[in-house]
Design a protein around this motif. Sequence first.
Motif, PDB file in Angstrom:
ATOM      1  N   PHE A 113       1.501   5.004   9.577  1.00 38.23           N
ATOM      2  CA  PHE A 113       1.930   4.659  10.936  1.00 38.23           C
ATOM      3  C   PHE A 113       0.813   3.937  11.689  1.00 38.23           C
ATOM      4  O   PHE A 113       1.046   2.935  12.367  1.00 38.23           O
ATOM      5  N   SER A 114      -0.416   4.440  11.566  1.00 35.77           N
ATOM      6  CA  SER A 114      -1.564   3.810  12.231  1.00 35.77           C
ATOM      7  C   SER A 114      -1.785   2.386  11.730  1.00 35.77           C
ATOM      8  O   SER A 114      -2.078   1.471  12.502  1.00 35.77           O
ATOM      9  N   GLY A 115      -1.632   2.197  10.398  1.00 38.37           N
ATOM     10  CA  GLY A 115      -1.789   0.863   9.826  1.00 38.37           C
ATOM     11  C   GLY A 115      -0.744  -0.103  10.341  1.00 38.37           C
ATOM     12  O   GLY A 115      -1.033  -1.278  10.618  1.00 38.37           O
ATOM     13  N   LEU A 116       0.479   0.393  10.503  1.00 38.43           N
ATOM     14  CA  LEU A 116       1.563  -0.441  11.015  1.00 38.43           C
ATOM     15  C   LEU A 116       1.311  -0.808  12.480  1.00 38.43           C
ATOM     16  O   LEU A 116       1.511  -1.960  12.883  1.00 38.43           O
ATOM     17  N   GLU A 142       0.845  -1.192   0.000  1.00 37.90           N
ATOM     18  CA  GLU A 142       0.000   0.000   0.000  1.00 37.90           C
ATOM     19  C   GLU A 142       0.881   1.243   0.000  1.00 37.90           C
ATOM     20  O   GLU A 142       2.019   1.216   0.460  1.00 37.90           O
ATOM     21  N   VAL A 143       0.317   2.323  -0.493  1.00 33.09           N
ATOM     22  CA  VAL A 143       0.999   3.620  -0.451  1.00 33.09           C
ATOM     23  C   VAL A 143       0.340   4.453   0.632  1.00 33.09           C
ATOM     24  O   VAL A 143      -0.870   4.702   0.591  1.00 33.09           O
ATOM     25  N   ALA A 144       1.121   4.868   1.620  1.00 31.17           N
ATOM     26  CA  ALA A 144       0.567   5.690   2.693  1.00 31.17           C
ATOM     27  C   ALA A 144       0.289   7.098   2.160  1.00 31.17           C
ATOM     28  O   ALA A 144       1.212   7.755   1.672  1.00 31.17           O
ATOM     29  N   PRO A 145      -0.951   7.572   2.240  1.00 32.62           N
ATOM     30  CA  PRO A 145      -1.257   8.916   1.734  1.00 32.62           C
ATOM     31  C   PRO A 145      -0.536  10.008   2.522  1.00 32.62           C
ATOM     32  O   PRO A 145      -0.239  11.072   1.997  1.00 32.62           O
ATOM     33  N   PHE A 146      -0.245   9.724   3.779  1.00 27.24           N
ATOM     34  CA  PHE A 146       0.567  10.609   4.616  1.00 27.24           C
ATOM     35  C   PHE A 146       1.102   9.770   5.766  1.00 27.24           C
ATOM     36  O   PHE A 146       0.670   8.624   5.978  1.00 27.24           O
ATOM     37  N   PHE A 147       2.064  10.285   6.501  1.00 28.45           N
ATOM     38  CA  PHE A 147       2.750   9.479   7.511  1.00 28.45           C
ATOM     39  C   PHE A 147       1.784   8.896   8.531  1.00 28.45           C
ATOM     40  O   PHE A 147       1.859   7.707   8.873  1.00 28.45           O
ATOM     41  N   GLY A 148       0.878   9.707   9.059  1.00 26.63           N
ATOM     42  CA  GLY A 148      -0.026   9.260  10.111  1.00 26.63           C
ATOM     43  C   GLY A 148      -0.834   8.048   9.726  1.00 26.63           C
ATOM     44  O   GLY A 148      -1.026   7.120  10.532  1.00 26.63           O
ATOM     45  N   ALA A 149      -1.323   8.023   8.493  1.00 28.31           N
ATOM     46  CA  ALA A 149      -2.136   6.897   8.028  1.00 28.31           C
ATOM     47  C   ALA A 149      -1.298   5.616   7.963  1.00 28.31           C
ATOM     48  O   ALA A 149      -1.736   4.546   8.395  1.00 28.31           O
TER      49      ALA A 149
END
Length: 282
Positions: A270-273, A261-268
């Motif tokens: 990071f939350s997925g991880l 997946e491509v993270a749209p921004f860091f927070g998204a």
Amino acid sequence: ARSVVLAGGTMQPVEEFTDQLLSKETYDIDKARISLFSCGHVIPPENLKSTIFETGPTGKTFNFSYGNRDNLEMINELGTFIVNICNVVPDGMIVFFTSYSYEEKIYNIWKNNGTIDRFRNKKKVYREPKNSAETSAVLNAYTQSIKQGDGAIIFCVIGGKMSEGINFKDDLGRCVIVAGMPYPNKNDPILQHKMEYRNKKGGAITGSEYYENICMKSVNQSIGRAIRHMNDYSSIILLDQRYNNPRILKKLPRWIAERTEVAPFFGAGFSGLAKFFRNFKK
């Protein structure tokens, strides 16, 4: 079938091998006779979290191209990124850099600005030695830190000893980070001749395609260090906006590409991880 050739998944992209080894010019083999079949992986889909991060915690872009890789703001952003990732990744983490000289440069910058101390507050820090005779001792210390529950992070080099022959299974490799893309030096005369040959020969594998394939084969070798058996689980993080390209994604092993997946921004991202590792929390 009259002949079956088995190739490892980290040898992607394999089209280059069929072009070199089974070309019509060399063996008079019609390409219509060649069938490529790629197996999936033995792990279930939920055991891998693969993410491309184009930006870091403060929104700075990751682009480790030759002209931008010495950007101090980006190097500091990389350090902050890894510190954040240490908060959610248990046990062992492997960070791959594109060369020994670049790893040393970044390490010294982080040592001087206190980033290494921030790592040490979370995990033991190790570095891949240039001398291969010292590799076992470093790996043993890294392994022992993880077994003791301290956690550990090791800085490695793509194309080095630890990117090709080391097994980081289970707790030894819960996260593999690749910082940048290891394109070879285009000024290398041998590489230039090979690229010229490809362009003159024609076909699907042009000089630029060959150049890109060298890079991605090295990446695939590195990210293949972690998941080693059917019950293993791990995360892969590709740090560079250039990974977000359909042509590049196709060169990853299929079982990884399908789950990337491509993270749209860091927070998204990071939350997925964080959610991924919560699901495996002991």
